[in-house]
Write an enzyme that holds these catalytic residues in place. Sequence first.
Site, PDB file in Angstrom:
ATOM      1  N   ASP A 170      20.988-104.996  -5.857  1.00  0.00           N
ATOM      2  CA  ASP A 170      20.581-106.235  -6.513  1.00  0.00           C
ATOM      3  C   ASP A 170      20.247-107.333  -5.488  1.00  0.00           C
ATOM      4  O   ASP A 170      20.322-107.111  -4.277  1.00  0.00           O
ATOM      5  CB  ASP A 170      21.741-106.655  -7.435  1.00  0.00           C
ATOM      6  CG  ASP A 170      21.265-107.320  -8.721  1.00  0.00           C
ATOM      7  OD1 ASP A 170      20.147-107.840  -8.743  1.00  0.00           O
ATOM      8  OD2 ASP A 170      22.049-107.335  -9.684  1.00  0.00           O
ATOM      9  N   GLU A 203      15.146-106.594  -7.073  1.00  0.00           N
ATOM     10  CA  GLU A 203      14.982-108.010  -6.700  1.00  0.00           C
ATOM     11  C   GLU A 203      14.044-108.716  -7.673  1.00  0.00           C
ATOM     12  O   GLU A 203      13.490-109.744  -7.362  1.00  0.00           O
ATOM     13  CB  GLU A 203      14.624-108.192  -5.226  1.00  0.00           C
ATOM     14  CG  GLU A 203      13.405-107.465  -4.741  1.00  0.00           C
ATOM     15  CD  GLU A 203      12.126-108.096  -5.259  1.00  0.00           C
ATOM     16  OE1 GLU A 203      11.551-107.505  -6.200  1.00  0.00           O
ATOM     17  OE2 GLU A 203      11.702-109.139  -4.740  1.00  0.00           O
ATOM     18  N   TRP A 204      13.933-108.103  -8.876  1.00  0.00           N
ATOM     19  CA  TRP A 204      13.303-108.733 -10.048  1.00  0.00           C
ATOM     20  C   TRP A 204      11.797-108.998  -9.860  1.00  0.00           C
ATOM     21  O   TRP A 204      11.211-109.835 -10.557  1.00  0.00           O
ATOM     22  CB  TRP A 204      14.034-110.038 -10.405  1.00  0.00           C
ATOM     23  CG  TRP A 204      15.532-109.915 -10.311  1.00  0.00           C
ATOM     24  CD1 TRP A 204      16.283-108.945 -10.890  1.00  0.00           C
ATOM     25  CD2 TRP A 204      16.435-110.754  -9.577  1.00  0.00           C
ATOM     26  NE1 TRP A 204      17.619-109.128 -10.565  1.00  0.00           N
ATOM     27  CE2 TRP A 204      17.738-110.234  -9.765  1.00  0.00           C
ATOM     28  CE3 TRP A 204      16.266-111.887  -8.794  1.00  0.00           C
ATOM     29  CZ2 TRP A 204      18.862-110.806  -9.181  1.00  0.00           C
ATOM     30  CZ3 TRP A 204      17.391-112.477  -8.213  1.00  0.00           C
ATOM     31  CH2 TRP A 204      18.664-111.925  -8.409  1.00  0.00           C
ATOM     32  N   GLY A 205      11.193-108.319  -8.876  1.00  0.00           N
ATOM     33  CA  GLY A 205       9.767-108.523  -8.647  1.00  0.00           C
ATOM     34  C   GLY A 205       9.451-109.812  -7.909  1.00  0.00           C
ATOM     35  O   GLY A 205       8.282-110.168  -7.752  1.00  0.00           O
ATOM     36  N   ASP A 225      15.744-109.824 -15.913  1.00  0.00           N
ATOM     37  CA  ASP A 225      16.499-108.946 -16.816  1.00  0.00           C
ATOM     38  C   ASP A 225      15.914-108.917 -18.221  1.00  0.00           C
ATOM     39  O   ASP A 225      15.475-109.934 -18.756  1.00  0.00           O
ATOM     40  CB  ASP A 225      17.945-109.422 -16.914  1.00  0.00           C
ATOM     41  CG  ASP A 225      18.708-109.167 -15.638  1.00  0.00           C
ATOM     42  OD1 ASP A 225      18.088-108.734 -14.647  1.00  0.00           O
ATOM     43  OD2 ASP A 225      19.923-109.405 -15.624  1.00  0.00           O
TER      44      ASP A 225
HETATM   45  C1  GLA Z   1      21.299-108.668 -12.236  1.00  0.00           C
HETATM   46  C2  GLA Z   1      20.487-107.392 -12.515  1.00  0.00           C
HETATM   47  C3  GLA Z   1      21.031-106.740 -13.762  1.00  0.00           C
HETATM   48  C4  GLA Z   1      22.497-106.404 -13.582  1.00  0.00           C
HETATM   49  C5  GLA Z   1      23.288-107.651 -13.215  1.00  0.00           C
HETATM   50  C6  GLA Z   1      24.703-107.335 -12.779  1.00  0.00           C
HETATM   51  O1  GLA Z   1      21.107-109.620 -13.225  1.00  0.00           O
HETATM   52  O2  GLA Z   1      19.140-107.704 -12.650  1.00  0.00           O
HETATM   53  O3  GLA Z   1      20.288-105.580 -14.080  1.00  0.00           O
HETATM   54  O4  GLA Z   1      22.613-105.432 -12.572  1.00  0.00           O
HETATM   55  O5  GLA Z   1      22.675-108.352 -12.138  1.00  0.00           O
HETATM   56  O6  GLA Z   1      25.425-108.483 -12.415  1.00  0.00           O
END
Ligand code: GLA
Length: 423
Positions: A170, A203-205, A225
Site C-alpha cells: 500500500d 498506490e491508487w494510480g 478504494d
Molecule cells: C488502503 C487500500 C485498501 C486497503 C486499506 C487497508 O485504503 O487502498 O485496499 O488495503 O488501505 O488499510
Amino acid sequence: MKARFIINSCLAVTTLVWFGSKASAQTPDGAAPVTVEKVKLVTGNLAPTPPMGWNTWNTFQTRIDEPLLKGMVDAYVSSGMRDAGYRYFVLDDGWMTMERDSNGNLVADPKKFPNGMKAFADYVHSKGLKFGIYNCAGNKTCAGYPGTRGHEYQDARLYASWGVDFLKYDWCNTDSLNAREAYITMSSALKETGRPILFSLCEWGNHQPWLWAKGVGEQYRTTGDITANFTADKHMGTWSALSVLTILDKQPAIRKYNGPNHWNDPDMLEVGNGMSYAEDKAHFSLWCMLAAPLAAGNDLRKMSAQTQAILTNKEVIDIDQDELGIAAYPVKLADSVQLWVKPLKNNQLALCFLNRSSSVQKINIKWSDLDITNAEAGSSIKFAENKYALRDLWLKKNVGTTKAAFKQDLPSHDVVMLKLTKL
Ligand code: GLA
C-alpha cells in the site's frame, strides 16, 4: 573457477550483472546471493492471466483472526470458489502487532493468530490455496500498523519464511518517497528471497503505475478504494471511496497498458456486499470485461445463492481469464446504454451491454448497422460481412446469431453479456 550471476537488487529483475570468480558468495547483509536458477524461478510468469482470490478488507477491515479466517478458507473450498479458479487467500491490513520486535521483525498479532502466521499459511496451503499478506511502503500502514519503509529486505525474508505467495503493498504514510523507486525496492527484495511472490502494487494510480510497473509487479491499483455502490461515491472526510461506475469510467484511458503479468487493477470486488443482484452481476461482468484481477471481498461463509452464482460463473470468468489479456473498450449506443467490447482468442468476442440509467432501456441491435471499430484497439469488426453465433453468458444459453436483430429490455444497472463465435 566457478562464476555466477547475481542480480543487482537496486534494479528491475531483468537486469543481470555478470561477476567473475572474484564475486563474493555473500551479499553485504550475509544473505545468499541470487543465482540464475533463483532468478528463473521468480521472474516472469506469475500472472499470465488476471490473478483471482479473496481478500479480507472489504468486509472485515482489521477485524480478522485465525478462527474467522479458517472458516473462510473452508468456505472458499466448499462454496466452489477454488474450483471456479480463485487461488489467493489474502490478509489485508490489521494482521500484525502495533510494534516490531526487538530485532525489527514484524509480529503476527498473537491475540488474532495465536499459532503464528506460518501455521495459518500452512492451513491455507493445505487446502490447495495460495497465501497473501499486506503491508505498506510507508512508515505505517493505512490502519496504523508498522509499515515496511527501511525494512524491505527483512520483511520480504520473513514473508518467504512463512510461505507467502502474494504481497499487497500500500501507499499510506509515504511522505516524500518516490513511488517507482519504493516499489522497485520491494520488488527486488521479494525477488531476492527466491520464492515466487506475486507483487500487487496499491498506490491508487496516483503515480501512473501503468507506465512503469510492468516487471515491477504483476498488478497495480488504478484508482482509490471501491465502495459497494453502483453510482455514488462515498465521502470519507479527506477522501472518497469510489462507486463501480466511477472506477469503470477511469479504465478506458489506460486499457492499452493491460496485459499478461501486468494487470490494471480497478480494486477488489464488492459482489455480495450490499448492491442489488443486477448491480453485482454488472460489476462482476465489467471487471471480467476489463481483464481485471478478481479479488472477492464478501463473507464466503454466508453468501446467498445469487452471489455464489455470480462469483463462480465459469463462462464469465473465462472472459476475464482469456489468454490475450485485452481489456474491453466502450462504445456508446445511447446516453444510458454502453456496449463494452473485448477481443478474445480464436477471433471470438465478448460483448457486454450495460444500462447505466435508473430505468429500463430497450436494446435493439441490427448487427450490420453496429460499428464497434476502435482504432486504438486495432479492432474493426464488420458485422455486415461476418456472422457470429451468440451465447448469453448469464442465461448460459445460445441465443441465435447476428443474422437476426438482437432485442432485449435491459433493467436498470443490469448487463447482457454475450460471447460471439464466428459462423
Ligand atoms: C488502503 C487500500 C485498501 C486497503 C486499506 C487497508 O485504503 O487502498 O485496499 O488495503 O488501505 O488499510
